[in-house]
Design an enzyme around this catalytic site. Structure first.
Site, short mmCIF file in Angstrom:
data_model
loop_
_atom_site.label_atom_id
_atom_site.label_comp_id
_atom_site.label_asym_id
_atom_site.label_seq_id
_atom_site.Cartn_x
_atom_site.Cartn_y
_atom_site.Cartn_z
N ASP A 103 -8.44 -3.91 -4.63
CA ASP A 103 -7.12 -3.46 -4.19
C ASP A 103 -6.09 -4.27 -4.96
O ASP A 103 -6.27 -5.47 -5.13
CB ASP A 103 -6.91 -3.76 -2.69
N ASP A 117 -10.41 -0.26 7.97
CA ASP A 117 -9.15 -0.98 8.15
C ASP A 117 -8.00 -0.01 7.87
O ASP A 117 -8.16 0.97 7.15
CB ASP A 117 -9.07 -2.26 7.29
N CYS A 127 0.81 -1.21 0.00
CA CYS A 127 0.00 0.00 0.00
C CYS A 127 0.85 1.27 0.00
O CYS A 127 0.32 2.36 -0.21
CB CYS A 127 -0.96 -0.01 1.19
N ASP A 147 -11.33 -5.05 3.08
CA ASP A 147 -12.31 -3.95 3.00
C ASP A 147 -13.74 -4.45 3.17
O ASP A 147 -14.60 -3.69 3.63
CB ASP A 147 -12.14 -3.18 1.69
N HIS A 196 -8.05 -11.33 -14.69
CA HIS A 196 -7.56 -10.65 -15.87
C HIS A 196 -6.07 -10.37 -15.65
O HIS A 196 -5.69 -9.90 -14.59
CB HIS A 196 -8.34 -9.35 -16.04
N THR A 197 -5.25 -10.65 -16.67
CA THR A 197 -3.81 -10.42 -16.55
C THR A 197 -3.31 -9.53 -17.69
O THR A 197 -3.66 -9.74 -18.85
CB THR A 197 -3.03 -11.74 -16.60
N THR A 206 -18.05 9.09 1.46
CA THR A 206 -17.59 9.00 2.85
C THR A 206 -16.21 8.36 2.93
O THR A 206 -15.75 7.97 4.00
CB THR A 206 -18.57 8.17 3.70
N HIS A 207 -15.52 8.24 1.77
CA HIS A 207 -14.18 7.63 1.73
C HIS A 207 -14.20 6.25 2.37
O HIS A 207 -13.28 5.88 3.09
CB HIS A 207 -13.14 8.49 2.45
N ASP A 208 -15.26 5.51 2.16
CA ASP A 208 -15.34 4.22 2.81
C ASP A 208 -14.48 3.18 2.11
O ASP A 208 -13.95 3.41 1.03
CB ASP A 208 -16.80 3.77 2.95
CO CO Z 1 -9.82 -0.14 3.58
CO CO Z 2 -8.80 -0.77 0.03
CO CO Z 3 -10.80 -9.36 -19.17
#
Ligand code: CO
Ligand code: CO
Ligand code: CO
Length: 346
Positions: free
Chosen positions: A64, A223, A14, A87, A136-137, A44-46
């Site tokens: 993420d 978190d 992160c 999350d 997906h790559t 709310t930036h959740d």
């Molecule tokens: Co989080």
């Molecule tokens: Co996150």
């Molecule tokens: Co795809």
């Protein structure tokens, strides 16, 4: 060939998030969709978005992904998956399904490393009861991995950043310092013990902490990840319209993190997080510099921070201990909204 993923990245986990200051600037210009079934959005930036399907069911959606935080591909997969699923736990949901998101440099790394990252992710998802049903790559350097996760939640039982109430106590379920430990590790300054403890914590699902929150009917939580303890606390304070007092000496730290900061080991992400948050924070005049900086240390797959009525705290701490979250602690308290959102003390 022995693969060392850490050799490929400048900062992983992160810590590689874009600066919150830049992110906020851009998000201002993005229109939010309007729909009464959207119960939680980025307003709310959740941690995740929540969408009501019917009166008994809402979906929790989150994603993420990030560059490697450790050398071993399998461990990287485990940590990235635990972090992505977190999350959903932070909002009180039950994670159910996921898709892999992978960027992998096929010409630079053996395909075994690709398989090992996916296996680590699969095993961690399985532990969480999550079925990975696709992915997906993209061929890309350096490698990055994570999940898009869907969870179930009852529409009336959503835990959000906005649910924190004055007079509550603040509880943190994992010690902090992963950013400092990982930066120190690259410089050869970290003991095997501390590195292993940081990796153990990053792999540890927030499931048991979330179960305790649900049992005690907790309303406000998040978190702790890329914006650090103080950054995520700030988002809670703003969303809830309260101020938070955090006593940094009560905050459990991983291993030798405090000493590492003394030795100059402060990741760049900490300064970006500080820059973003500082105008909303009151720093006690005697605040220890190391404790100040570790409040902004970017955590990868960090613990839950939640607020609880004081009369429930002892029972909650007992339950967290029984769940194996031995470092869980009260680290501060909530007040009515004051001049600053966060008061950082020793
Ligand atoms: Co989080
Ligand atoms: Co996150
Ligand atoms: Co795809």
């Amino acid at each position: 060939m022995k693969v060392d993923l850490l050799q490929m990245v400048e900062y992983g986990g992160c810590s590689a998030k874009i600066s919150p200051t830049q992110l906020e600037e851009i998000l201002k210009y993005l229109p939010l969709p309007k729909d009464p079934n959207i119960l939680v959005d980025i307003d709310t930036h959740d941690d995740a978005g929540v969408y009501r399907v019917n009166n008994d069911l809402a979906l929790v959606l989150t994603t993420d992904f990030f560059p490697p935080v450790c050398s071993d591909p399998y461990e990287f997969g485990q940590i990235a998956a635990a972090n992505s699923i977190s999350d959903v736990y932070a909002m009180g949901g039950d994670p159910v399904l996921a898709l892999n998101i992978m960027m992998f440099p096929a010409a630079k790394l053996p395909m075994e490393a690709y398989a090992d990252i996916l296996k680590g992710g699969f095993d961690k998802a399985t532990e969480a009861g999550v079925r990975i049903i696709g992915g997906h790559t993209i061929d890309d350097f350096p490698p990055k991995y994570g999940l898009a996760v869907v969870g179930y939640i009852h529409p009336e039982k959503i835990i959000t950043n906005a649910g924190v109430r004055p007079d509550d106590s603040l509880i943190l379920t994992k010690p902090i310092g992963t950013g400092v430990i990982l930066a120190g590790h690259r410089l050869g300054m970290v003991s095997d013990n501390d590195l292993n403890e940081a990796k153990r914590l990053m792999k540890l699902l927030n499931r048991s902490g979330a179960e305790v929150m649900k049992k005690h009917n907790i309303k406000g939580a998040t978190d702790i990840t890329g914006f650090g303890l103080a950054g995520h606390a700030l988002k809670m304070a703003k969303a809830s319209g309260v101020s938070l007092k955090i006593n940094m000496k009560e905050v459990p730290l991983i291993g030798n993190s405090y000493q590492l900061i003394d030795d100059g080991c402060i990741p760049g992400a900490s300064f970006r997080n500080l820059e973003y948050a500082e105008k909303n924070i009151d720093f006690a005049s005697d605040l220890d510099y190391n404790l100040k900086m570790i409040a902004f240390d970017a955590q990868t797959s960090g613990g839950l921070l939640f607020s609880a009525p004081p009369d429930k705290v002892n029972k909650i701490l007992e339950d967290l201990q029984s769940a194996g979250l031995l470092n869980s602690k009260v680290i501060g308290s909530v007040t009515e909204s004051q001049e600053k959102c966060i008061y950082l003390n020793n």
